[in-house]
Structure formats: C-alpha cells, structure tokens
Write a protein that holds these residues in place. Structure first.
Motif, short mmCIF file in Angstrom:
data_model
loop_
_atom_site.label_atom_id
_atom_site.label_comp_id
_atom_site.label_asym_id
_atom_site.label_seq_id
_atom_site.Cartn_x
_atom_site.Cartn_y
_atom_site.Cartn_z
N MET A 1 0.83 -1.20 0.00
CA MET A 1 0.00 0.00 0.00
C MET A 1 0.87 1.24 0.00
O MET A 1 2.05 1.20 0.32
N ASN A 2 0.23 2.35 -0.36
CA ASN A 2 0.86 3.65 -0.27
C ASN A 2 0.30 4.30 0.99
O ASN A 2 -0.75 4.91 0.96
N GLY A 3 0.99 4.09 2.11
CA GLY A 3 0.47 4.56 3.39
C GLY A 3 0.38 6.06 3.47
O GLY A 3 -0.49 6.60 4.14
N GLY A 4 1.25 6.72 2.76
CA GLY A 4 1.26 8.18 2.83
C GLY A 4 -0.02 8.78 2.30
O GLY A 4 -0.51 9.79 2.81
N SER A 5 -0.57 8.18 1.27
CA SER A 5 -1.81 8.69 0.70
C SER A 5 -3.02 7.94 1.24
O SER A 5 -4.11 8.09 0.72
N GLN A 6 -2.78 7.14 2.28
CA GLN A 6 -3.85 6.34 2.87
C GLN A 6 -4.54 5.52 1.80
O GLN A 6 -5.77 5.44 1.75
N GLY A 7 -3.71 4.93 0.94
CA GLY A 7 -4.26 4.10 -0.12
C GLY A 7 -4.72 2.76 0.39
O GLY A 7 -4.61 2.45 1.57
N ASN A 8 -5.24 1.97 -0.51
CA ASN A 8 -5.78 0.68 -0.16
C ASN A 8 -4.73 -0.41 -0.36
O ASN A 8 -3.78 -0.26 -1.10
N LEU A 9 -4.96 -1.53 0.31
CA LEU A 9 -4.09 -2.69 0.16
C LEU A 9 -4.29 -3.32 -1.20
O LEU A 9 -5.43 -3.56 -1.61
N ILE A 10 -3.18 -3.63 -1.86
CA ILE A 10 -3.22 -4.39 -3.11
C ILE A 10 -2.58 -5.74 -2.82
O ILE A 10 -1.44 -5.81 -2.36
N PHE A 11 -3.33 -6.81 -3.10
CA PHE A 11 -2.87 -8.15 -2.79
C PHE A 11 -2.31 -8.86 -4.01
O PHE A 11 -2.77 -8.64 -5.14
N GLY A 12 -1.34 -9.75 -3.76
CA GLY A 12 -0.91 -10.69 -4.78
C GLY A 12 -1.87 -11.87 -4.83
O GLY A 12 -2.85 -11.93 -4.08
N LYS A 13 -1.58 -12.83 -5.74
CA LYS A 13 -2.47 -13.97 -5.92
C LYS A 13 -2.29 -15.04 -4.85
O LYS A 13 -3.11 -15.95 -4.74
N GLY A 14 -1.19 -14.96 -4.12
CA GLY A 14 -0.97 -15.93 -3.05
C GLY A 14 -0.05 -17.06 -3.45
O GLY A 14 0.07 -17.41 -4.63
N THR A 15 0.61 -17.63 -2.45
CA THR A 15 1.44 -18.83 -2.61
C THR A 15 0.99 -19.84 -1.58
O THR A 15 0.92 -19.53 -0.38
N LYS A 16 0.65 -21.04 -2.05
CA LYS A 16 0.22 -22.09 -1.14
C LYS A 16 1.43 -22.84 -0.62
O LYS A 16 2.15 -23.48 -1.38
N LEU A 17 1.66 -22.75 0.67
CA LEU A 17 2.78 -23.42 1.32
C LEU A 17 2.32 -24.72 1.94
O LEU A 17 1.34 -24.75 2.68
N SER A 18 3.03 -25.78 1.64
CA SER A 18 2.79 -27.08 2.26
C SER A 18 4.04 -27.50 2.99
O SER A 18 5.11 -27.62 2.39
N VAL A 19 3.91 -27.71 4.29
CA VAL A 19 5.04 -28.14 5.11
C VAL A 19 4.81 -29.60 5.48
O VAL A 19 3.86 -29.93 6.19
N LYS A 20 5.67 -30.46 5.00
CA LYS A 20 5.49 -31.90 5.18
C LYS A 20 6.26 -32.41 6.39
O LYS A 20 7.41 -32.05 6.58
N PRO A 21 5.57 -33.23 7.20
CA PRO A 21 6.24 -33.75 8.40
C PRO A 21 7.41 -34.68 8.05
O PRO A 21 7.42 -35.29 7.00
#
Lengths: 113, 114
Positions: A93-113
């Motif tokens: 975000m651009n905090g200075g202009s009190q802008g909105n959050l822009i999200f990425g598409k995400g990464t799915k993490l799998s942690v295997k025992p």
C-alpha cells in the motif's frame, strides 16, 4: 496489470527447513508491505509487515526482507512447521496517501512432516 | 473480543436473483472494507468506508452492486441481479483507523451463482 506479483503458486518444504516466499511489486509509490496468512474456509490474518524505510523485520520464526531497488520482498519462515501450511498473500500500500491494500495472488505453502 | 462477523457463510442462487451479505465489524473499528476473492486470486477491494461514508468505491460495479453502512457500524453488500461471474468469496474486513494496512477479516461469504 498486476501491481503485486507472487509468481510461485505453490511451495513444498520439509518440516524444520526454511520456507522462502517471494513477492515482487511494480508501483514505486508503495511504502508499506504486509504478509497475510489464510487457512481454508477462513479469512486472511495479518502476519507481519515492513515499512519501506527498513530492509528487515523479524517476529519470532517469521522474517520479512525488503529490497527496494529490486522492488522485491520475501518472507522467511524458520523453522517451518506443519501448522504453517496455508496460503500466504503479499500485500502493498501507499500509506502516505492512505491508499488501499493491493494483494498478490498468493502462494500455497505445504510443510510436510 | 469478537472478530468480524459475516453472514451468510454460503449462498447458492440462480443467475438474475438478488443476494445480500451482512457484516458486523470489530467494535470501535471505524474503517470497513468489502473485498471480493475469486478462485486462485488475491482479495480485491470493492468498497471502503470511513464511518458511514464510502470513501473509495471506484472498484464497485455500480450497475448491479450496492453497499451501505448505516450508522457507521454494520454493513450490507447487495448484488442485483447476480451473474455467473459473481461467484466468489466476499470478504469483509475492518481496521481501527486508516493507514496501518493491518486489516481484520471475517470468514467470508461464499457465493455460487448457477
């Protein structure tokens, strides 16, 4: 045009090892970056953030690194645990202009025992 | 402290039908957001409220979507008529003030349009 990019849709890591999730952004006006974690059927929850005046922020097992010149940030999880298995979203975000959050598409993490 | 509450959790409707989603933010949080999350994508902002005023609705498809936040507390998001492409999870979030980026999300309302 995506302003926040997470180019790896998924990541698989062995328990106890390091997980590194990457994020790139294009908008040079962004000055505040966050990572959110999301479990299935739940809303995203805030994990850690970093201001553009810093290059590192650490909170327990989670560390976020920011490389402004490369417009790149990464989230390191050490050591990874099975409970860390979730989708991780990078946001900016651009905090200075009190802008909105822009999200990425995400990464799915799998942690295997 | 109660989190952000949304209802319904799931809704299945036929296209052209109306649908409404309700959100109650965390007590004392002045800023309220509605996001839409399509499958495999990150959340995208639809509208942001500061108290009862919609300060950013630039991404809200105003031909079919409407929202209100009467009295600056809970909020309703409506779609009328719904289209197949509206199938998504609708997330409500709140924050105590503008600027931190630390949003508190509800569990979301999953909409399926047949």
């Amino acid at each position: 045009d995506q302003q926040v990019k997470q180019n790896s849709p998924s990541l698989s890591v062995q328990e106890g090892r390091i997980s590194i999730l990457n994020c790139d952004y294009t908008n040079s006006m962004f000055d505040y970056f966050l990572w959110y974690k999301k479990y299935p059927a739940e809303g995203p929850t805030f994990l850690i953030s970093i201001s553009s005046i810093k290059d590192k922020n650490e909170d327990g097992r989670f560390t976020v690194f920011l490389n402004k010149s490369a417009k790149h940030l990464s989230l390191h999880i050490v050591p990874s645990q099975p409970g860390d298995s979730a989708v991780y979203f990078c946001a900016a975000m651009n905090g200075g202009s009190q802008g909105n959050l822009i999200f990425g598409k995400g990464t799915k993490l799998s942690v295997k025992p | 402290e109660a989190g952000v509450v949304q209802s319904p959790r799931y809704k299945i409707i036929e296209k052209k039908q109306p649908v409404a989603f309700w959100c109650n933010p965390i007590s004392g949080h002045n800023t309220l957001y509605w996001y839409r999350q399509n499958l495999g994508q990150g959340p995208e902002l639809l509208i942001r409220y500061e108290n009862e005023e919609a300060v950013d609705d630039s991404q809200l498809p105003k031909d079919r979507f409407s929202a209100e936040r009467l009295k600056g507390v809970d909020s309703t998001l409506k779609i009328q008529p719904a289209e197949l492409g509206d199938s998504a999870v609708y997330l409500c979030a709140s924050s105590p003030g503008q600027g931190s980026g630390e949003l508190f999300f509800g569990e979301g309302s999953r909409l399926t349009v047949l």
